[in-house]
Design a protein around this motif. Structure first.
Motif, short mmCIF file in Angstrom:
data_model
loop_
_atom_site.label_atom_id
_atom_site.label_comp_id
_atom_site.label_asym_id
_atom_site.label_seq_id
_atom_site.Cartn_x
_atom_site.Cartn_y
_atom_site.Cartn_z
N TYR A 161 0.57 -1.02 -0.50
CA TYR A 161 -0.09 -0.20 0.22
C TYR A 161 1.12 1.43 -0.17
O TYR A 161 1.38 1.33 1.05
CB TYR A 161 -0.70 0.12 1.67
N GLN A 162 0.39 1.80 -0.99
CA GLN A 162 1.66 3.13 -1.07
C GLN A 162 0.25 4.52 -1.05
O GLN A 162 0.04 4.95 -1.74
CB GLN A 162 2.20 3.03 -2.37
N SER A 163 0.12 5.25 0.15
CA SER A 163 -0.54 5.94 0.34
C SER A 163 -0.13 7.48 2.13
O SER A 163 0.44 6.64 3.29
CB SER A 163 -1.99 5.35 0.35
N SER A 164 -0.40 7.91 1.32
CA SER A 164 -0.04 9.05 2.95
C SER A 164 -0.50 8.80 4.07
O SER A 164 -0.17 8.95 5.65
CB SER A 164 -0.07 10.41 2.75
N TYR A 165 -1.84 7.76 4.03
CA TYR A 165 -2.13 8.02 5.09
C TYR A 165 -2.49 6.70 5.78
O TYR A 165 -2.75 5.96 6.54
CB TYR A 165 -4.20 7.25 4.20
N VAL A 166 -1.43 5.81 5.08
CA VAL A 166 -1.14 4.14 5.51
C VAL A 166 -0.15 4.97 6.41
O VAL A 166 1.07 5.21 6.11
CB VAL A 166 -1.41 3.69 4.41
N THR A 167 0.21 4.48 8.13
CA THR A 167 1.06 4.69 8.51
C THR A 167 1.82 2.76 8.98
O THR A 167 0.82 1.59 10.05
CB THR A 167 1.60 4.75 10.09
N GLY A 220 -7.89 -12.39 3.55
CA GLY A 220 -9.05 -11.38 4.60
C GLY A 220 -9.24 -10.69 4.82
O GLY A 220 -9.74 -9.59 5.67
N SER A 221 -9.57 -9.81 2.77
CA SER A 221 -10.44 -8.29 3.13
C SER A 221 -9.54 -6.96 3.02
O SER A 221 -9.95 -6.06 3.71
CB SER A 221 -11.34 -8.58 3.14
N VAL A 222 -8.49 -7.65 3.36
CA VAL A 222 -7.52 -6.11 4.11
C VAL A 222 -7.64 -5.07 2.94
O VAL A 222 -7.73 -3.48 2.99
CB VAL A 222 -6.19 -6.77 4.24
N ASP A 223 -7.45 -5.30 1.62
CA ASP A 223 -7.85 -4.71 0.43
C ASP A 223 -8.74 -3.66 0.27
O ASP A 223 -9.23 -2.62 0.22
CB ASP A 223 -8.26 -5.44 -1.14
N GLU A 224 -10.14 -4.54 0.86
CA GLU A 224 -11.90 -3.38 0.35
C GLU A 224 -11.38 -2.56 2.48
O GLU A 224 -12.44 -1.38 1.82
CB GLU A 224 -13.01 -4.33 0.60
N LYS A 225 -10.66 -3.03 3.42
CA LYS A 225 -10.60 -2.27 4.76
C LYS A 225 -10.37 -1.40 4.30
O LYS A 225 -9.97 0.28 4.60
CB LYS A 225 -10.17 -3.01 5.38
N MET A 226 -8.82 -1.12 3.22
CA MET A 226 -8.05 -0.29 3.29
C MET A 226 -8.48 1.15 2.33
O MET A 226 -8.21 1.82 2.62
CB MET A 226 -6.18 -0.38 2.53
N THR A 227 -9.28 0.31 1.36
CA THR A 227 -9.33 1.10 -0.20
C THR A 227 -10.88 1.80 0.35
O THR A 227 -10.87 3.35 0.38
CB THR A 227 -9.97 0.18 -1.24
N ALA A 228 -11.49 1.59 1.46
CA ALA A 228 -12.61 1.43 1.76
C ALA A 228 -12.30 3.40 2.70
O ALA A 228 -12.42 4.19 2.51
CB ALA A 228 -13.68 1.50 2.34
N ILE A 248 -8.79 5.06 3.30
CA ILE A 248 -8.17 6.08 1.97
C ILE A 248 -9.24 6.99 1.32
O ILE A 248 -9.31 8.19 1.05
CB ILE A 248 -7.03 4.97 1.41
N LYS A 249 -9.92 6.44 0.79
CA LYS A 249 -10.99 6.71 0.05
C LYS A 249 -11.43 8.05 0.63
O LYS A 249 -11.96 9.15 0.38
CB LYS A 249 -11.64 5.80 -0.97
N MET A 250 -12.32 8.10 1.63
CA MET A 250 -12.58 8.58 2.66
C MET A 250 -11.69 9.13 3.61
O MET A 250 -11.66 10.50 4.48
CB MET A 250 -13.69 7.54 4.00
N GLY A 251 -10.58 9.61 3.52
CA GLY A 251 -9.48 10.06 4.27
C GLY A 251 -9.09 9.48 5.30
O GLY A 251 -8.57 10.52 6.41
N ILE A 252 -9.48 8.41 6.36
CA ILE A 252 -9.05 8.30 7.08
C ILE A 252 -8.38 7.05 7.78
O ILE A 252 -7.73 5.99 6.80
CB ILE A 252 -10.64 7.06 7.96
N PRO A 253 -7.17 8.22 8.75
CA PRO A 253 -5.73 7.32 8.70
C PRO A 253 -5.70 5.81 8.90
O PRO A 253 -6.62 5.74 9.79
CB PRO A 253 -5.44 7.97 9.72
N VAL A 254 -5.03 5.09 8.26
CA VAL A 254 -4.67 3.68 9.00
C VAL A 254 -3.23 3.63 9.30
O VAL A 254 -2.66 3.54 9.13
CB VAL A 254 -5.20 2.79 7.68
#
Length: 258
Positions: free
Chosen positions: A103-109, A208-216, A218-224
């Motif tokens: 995952y390449q996103s500024s929302y993900v730590t 494990g459905s991590v894609d769906e959790k992460m994508t949703a 990130i699209k909503m601007g929620i940090p992960v």
């Protein structure tokens, strides 16, 4: 016969695949509910956690020739136990693990442990949705049950989990007891419903459905906060069914050395 650690839904699909290839298996699972697909396909199974000595006894009793470890990516102790038991019994060990996602996103730590995730999140103000299961729930309640944080715990709907939540003081209104897989839209709806401002999860892989959790998120601007998989040096590491069957064929037919 193969001793098969069946820790995930795709692992149990691999067990069925191997049986269809003509292999005899004894599968191990932690709970009765995890054994449903094994039972439906007439695969013998053992329920319960195993120590190294327990596993060694099973290997001896059932004349096991290979251990296939398809336990959950975060079941670190189960993998270490399987590697140690197979080494003691001088039989091959094969590791199957669903591929990792990047995952390449500024929302993900990314962090290395549950405790690191909890410590990082403790200064957050708002609603945290925890999707890491119940096993390490006490770590998160230790740091996150405080003023300024609403901790929403999403987990499987079984009695053991509900009892654990009750023991740790998690209120019913803060429990999402549901079994996946979850679509991106369902994840989005849950985030909206609870007004989530931070999500904590594990890198369990696409199955494990991590894609769906992460994508949703990130699209909503929620940090992960994403907890990385344990760093283990596995022997005979495989990420697809074909790799497992290739290695198995070699070991059983004497083409590969232990």
């Amino acid at each position: 016969m193969i001793l098969f650690l069946a820790g995930t839904s795709d692992a149990r699909a691999l067990a069925v695949h191997l049986q269809n290839q003509g292999y005899s298996l004894l599968a191990t699972v932690v709970t009765e509910s995890a054994a449903d697909s094994l039972r439906e396909n007439n695969i013998p199974y053992h329920v319960g956690r195993l120590s190294e000595d327990d596993m060694k006894q099973l290997i001896s009793k059932h004349e096991i020739s290979v251990v296939v470890d398809a336990s959950h990516p975060y079941a670190e102790e189960a993998s270490k136990t399987a590697m140690a038991a197979s080494a003691r019994c001088n039989i091959p060990y094969i590791r199957y693990e669903r591929p990792q996602e990047q995952y390449q996103s500024s929302y993900v730590t990314e962090v290395d442990s549950y405790e690191e995730a909890a410590k990082l999140a403790q200064n957050h103000k708002g609603t945290i949705m925890l999707t890491t299961g119940s096993k390490t729930l006490d770590i998160f309640t230790k740091y996150l049950m405080k003023d300024g944080i609403r901790l929403i715990c999403r987990m499987l709907p079984n009695r053991e989990n509900m009892d654990k939540c009750d023991k740790l003081g998690i209120k019913q209104k803060d429990i999402v007891a549901i079994q996946g897989p979850f679509s991106e839209s369902l994840n989005r709806s849950l985030y909206e419903q609870f007004k989530v401002t931070l999500m904590i999860t594990k890198e369990s892989g696409k199955v494990g459905s991590v894609d769906e959790k992460m994508t949703a998120a990130i699209k909503m601007g929620i940090p992960v906060i994403l907890i990385k998989r344990p760093s283990i040096q596995y022997e005979n590491y495989c990420t697809c069914f074909d790799e497992v069957t290739h290695l198995l064929g070699g070991f059983i037919n004497g083409k590969h050395e232990l």
